[in-house]
Write a protein that holds these residues in place. Structure first.
Motif, PDB file in Angstrom:
ATOM      1  N   VAL A 198      -9.921   4.523  13.267  1.00  0.00           N
ATOM      2  CA  VAL A 198      -9.318   5.860  13.307  1.00  0.00           C
ATOM      3  C   VAL A 198      -8.316   6.034  12.165  1.00  0.00           C
ATOM      4  N   VAL A 199      -7.458   5.039  11.948  1.00  0.00           N
ATOM      5  CA  VAL A 199      -6.442   5.136  10.900  1.00  0.00           C
ATOM      6  C   VAL A 199      -7.101   5.184   9.517  1.00  0.00           C
ATOM      7  N   ARG A 200      -8.141   4.402   9.315  1.00  0.00           N
ATOM      8  CA  ARG A 200      -8.835   4.449   8.017  1.00  0.00           C
ATOM      9  C   ARG A 200      -9.428   5.835   7.775  1.00  0.00           C
ATOM     10  N   ASP A 201      -9.983   6.436   8.837  1.00  0.00           N
ATOM     11  CA  ASP A 201     -10.554   7.779   8.684  1.00  0.00           C
ATOM     12  C   ASP A 201      -9.461   8.803   8.376  1.00  0.00           C
ATOM     13  N   ILE A 202      -8.321   8.669   9.045  1.00  0.00           N
ATOM     14  CA  ILE A 202      -7.221   9.619   8.803  1.00  0.00           C
ATOM     15  C   ILE A 202      -6.776   9.569   7.350  1.00  0.00           C
ATOM     16  N   LEU A 203      -6.681   8.341   6.810  1.00  0.00           N
ATOM     17  CA  LEU A 203      -6.161   8.156   5.452  1.00  0.00           C
ATOM     18  C   LEU A 203      -7.263   8.062   4.396  1.00  0.00           C
ATOM     19  N   GLN A 204      -8.516   8.164   4.853  1.00  0.00           N
ATOM     20  CA  GLN A 204      -9.658   8.104   3.931  1.00  0.00           C
ATOM     21  C   GLN A 204      -9.641   6.807   3.103  1.00  0.00           C
ATOM     22  N   LEU A 205      -9.441   5.707   3.782  1.00  0.00           N
ATOM     23  CA  LEU A 205      -9.419   4.401   3.130  1.00  0.00           C
ATOM     24  C   LEU A 205     -10.742   3.679   3.397  1.00  0.00           C
ATOM     25  N   PRO A 206     -11.306   3.035   2.390  1.00  0.00           N
ATOM     26  CA  PRO A 206     -12.637   2.424   2.535  1.00  0.00           C
ATOM     27  C   PRO A 206     -12.653   1.113   3.318  1.00  0.00           C
ATOM     28  N   SER A 207     -11.541   0.360   3.344  1.00  0.00           N
ATOM     29  CA  SER A 207     -11.573  -0.969   3.971  1.00  0.00           C
ATOM     30  C   SER A 207     -10.200  -1.361   4.506  1.00  0.00           C
ATOM     31  N   ASP A 208     -10.222  -2.452   5.306  1.00  0.00           N
ATOM     32  CA  ASP A 208      -8.963  -2.980   5.838  1.00  0.00           C
ATOM     33  C   ASP A 208      -8.094  -3.566   4.736  1.00  0.00           C
ATOM     34  N   ALA A 209      -8.704  -3.979   3.642  1.00  0.00           N
ATOM     35  CA  ALA A 209      -7.924  -4.539   2.538  1.00  0.00           C
ATOM     36  C   ALA A 209      -6.968  -3.499   1.968  1.00  0.00           C
ATOM     37  N   ASP A 210      -7.353  -2.237   2.037  1.00  0.00           N
ATOM     38  CA  ASP A 210      -6.464  -1.157   1.581  1.00  0.00           C
ATOM     39  C   ASP A 210      -5.484  -0.749   2.682  1.00  0.00           C
ATOM     40  N   LEU A 211      -5.890  -0.968   3.932  1.00  0.00           N
ATOM     41  CA  LEU A 211      -5.089  -0.517   5.059  1.00  0.00           C
ATOM     42  C   LEU A 211      -3.956  -1.483   5.412  1.00  0.00           C
ATOM     43  N   ASP A 212      -4.231  -2.777   5.397  1.00  0.00           N
ATOM     44  CA  ASP A 212      -3.272  -3.769   5.885  1.00  0.00           C
ATOM     45  C   ASP A 212      -1.906  -3.726   5.192  1.00  0.00           C
ATOM     46  N   PRO A 213      -1.834  -3.636   3.870  1.00  0.00           N
ATOM     47  CA  PRO A 213      -0.503  -3.566   3.229  1.00  0.00           C
ATOM     48  C   PRO A 213       0.318  -2.365   3.699  1.00  0.00           C
ATOM     49  N   LEU A 214      -0.357  -1.238   3.934  1.00  0.00           N
ATOM     50  CA  LEU A 214       0.335  -0.057   4.439  1.00  0.00           C
ATOM     51  C   LEU A 214       0.883  -0.316   5.836  1.00  0.00           C
ATOM     52  N   LEU A 215       0.076  -0.954   6.673  1.00  0.00           N
ATOM     53  CA  LEU A 215       0.520  -1.244   8.036  1.00  0.00           C
ATOM     54  C   LEU A 215       1.734  -2.163   8.028  1.00  0.00           C
ATOM     55  N   VAL A 216       1.752  -3.123   7.108  1.00  0.00           N
ATOM     56  CA  VAL A 216       2.903  -4.017   6.987  1.00  0.00           C
ATOM     57  C   VAL A 216       4.153  -3.213   6.655  1.00  0.00           C
ATOM     58  N   CYS A 217       4.035  -2.306   5.708  1.00  0.00           N
ATOM     59  CA  CYS A 217       5.188  -1.473   5.323  1.00  0.00           C
ATOM     60  C   CYS A 217       5.704  -0.671   6.513  1.00  0.00           C
ATOM     61  N   LEU A 218       4.774  -0.075   7.267  1.00  0.00           N
ATOM     62  CA  LEU A 218       5.189   0.751   8.397  1.00  0.00           C
ATOM     63  C   LEU A 218       5.824  -0.087   9.504  1.00  0.00           C
ATOM     64  N   ARG A 219       5.300  -1.273   9.740  1.00  0.00           N
ATOM     65  CA  ARG A 219       5.892  -2.133  10.774  1.00  0.00           C
ATOM     66  C   ARG A 219       7.301  -2.587  10.365  1.00  0.00           C
ATOM     67  N   ILE A 220       7.504  -2.831   9.072  1.00  0.00           N
ATOM     68  CA  ILE A 220       8.849  -3.166   8.597  1.00  0.00           C
ATOM     69  C   ILE A 220       9.803  -2.007   8.856  1.00  0.00           C
ATOM     70  N   LEU A 221       9.358  -0.805   8.555  1.00  0.00           N
ATOM     71  CA  LEU A 221      10.188   0.379   8.798  1.00  0.00           C
ATOM     72  C   LEU A 221      10.526   0.522  10.275  1.00  0.00           C
ATOM     73  N   ILE A 222       9.504   0.398  11.117  1.00  0.00           N
ATOM     74  CA  ILE A 222       9.713   0.553  12.564  1.00  0.00           C
ATOM     75  C   ILE A 222      10.664  -0.516  13.093  1.00  0.00           C
ATOM     76  N   ARG A 223      10.447  -1.770  12.685  1.00  0.00           N
ATOM     77  CA  ARG A 223      11.293  -2.863  13.172  1.00  0.00           C
ATOM     78  C   ARG A 223      12.748  -2.656  12.772  1.00  0.00           C
TER      79      ARG A 223
END
Length: 207
Positions: free
Chosen positions: A50-75
């Motif tokens: 779902v998140v890849r579709d929202i952001l129009q990202l082709p793979s998890d390799a593009d998604l994972d670094p973004l998720l890390v950034c967001l988790r740092i922000l949330i924490r």
């Protein structure tokens, strides 16, 4: 400072700005809520899709670094108890002002709820740890009592054999002593009788 430098370097590769691909505020809100909901397990395959579709990202390799950034922000927003004015300071310069405002708005919106959840998580972990410790202590005590009250069958039989053997030896020793004493008294009595008889026969005037 080290975490800030690492986060800045990560965001400097334009991972966090990928959120600008979301078509609406609700889409970004969904991503943040999904990350918080899966804070202990990580996103499953369905959420990632779902998140890849929202952001129009082709793979998890593009998604994972973004998720890390967001988790740092949330924490940091939850555990460092950053106040309203401090949230914008979390973003590096690479993040556009529009995206900074959107993220600031959403982080401030969810901060009280997330902090409440985090407090419940901590309390649950503490209670679980205490209960587990008490359970372990009670189990150890029960096992110790059980072991103390009950000896293994082979040990019981061995102890019984030793006791019986000891009793037999004592009885044999007592019987032997009694017999020896009886023999001694018998011999002594015989000697006394013989002495008395001999003395009578040899007395003067006995003829």
């Amino acid at each position: 400072m080290m975490e800030e430098a690492a986060a800045a370097a990560l965001w400097g590769h334009r991972h966090l700005p990928l959120l600008a691909r979301a078509q609406s505020k609700d889409s970004v809100e969904y991503i943040l809520q999904a990350l918080w909901r899966t804070r202990r397990t990580g996103l499953d395959a369905a959420d990632r899709s779902v998140v890849r579709d929202i952001l129009q990202l082709p793979s998890d390799a593009d998604l994972d670094p973004l998720l890390v950034c967001l988790r740092i922000l949330i924490r940091r927003c939850v555990h460092e108890k950053i106040v309203k004015d401090g949230v914008p300071k979390l973003f590096p310069e690479e993040v556009s002002p529009e995206l900074q405002r959107l993220l600031t708005l959403l982080l401030q919106k969810f901060q009280p709820e997330w902090q409440h959840d985090a407090a419940k998580d901590q309390a649950s972990v503490s209670l679980s740890g205490t209960a587990e410790r008490h359970s372990s202590e009670n189990q150890d005590t029960t096992e110790q009592r059980s072991d103390g009250d009950r000896e293994p069958p082979e040990l019981q039989n061995g102890v019984k054999s030793l006791v019986v053997e000891k009793e037999l030896k004592l009885q044999l020793a007592k019987d032997s002593l009694d017999k020896m004493l009886q023999d001694m008294y018998a011999i002594k009595g015989q000697q006394s009788y013989d002495g008395s008889t001999n003395g009578h026969e040899e007395a003067p005037g006995s003829t």
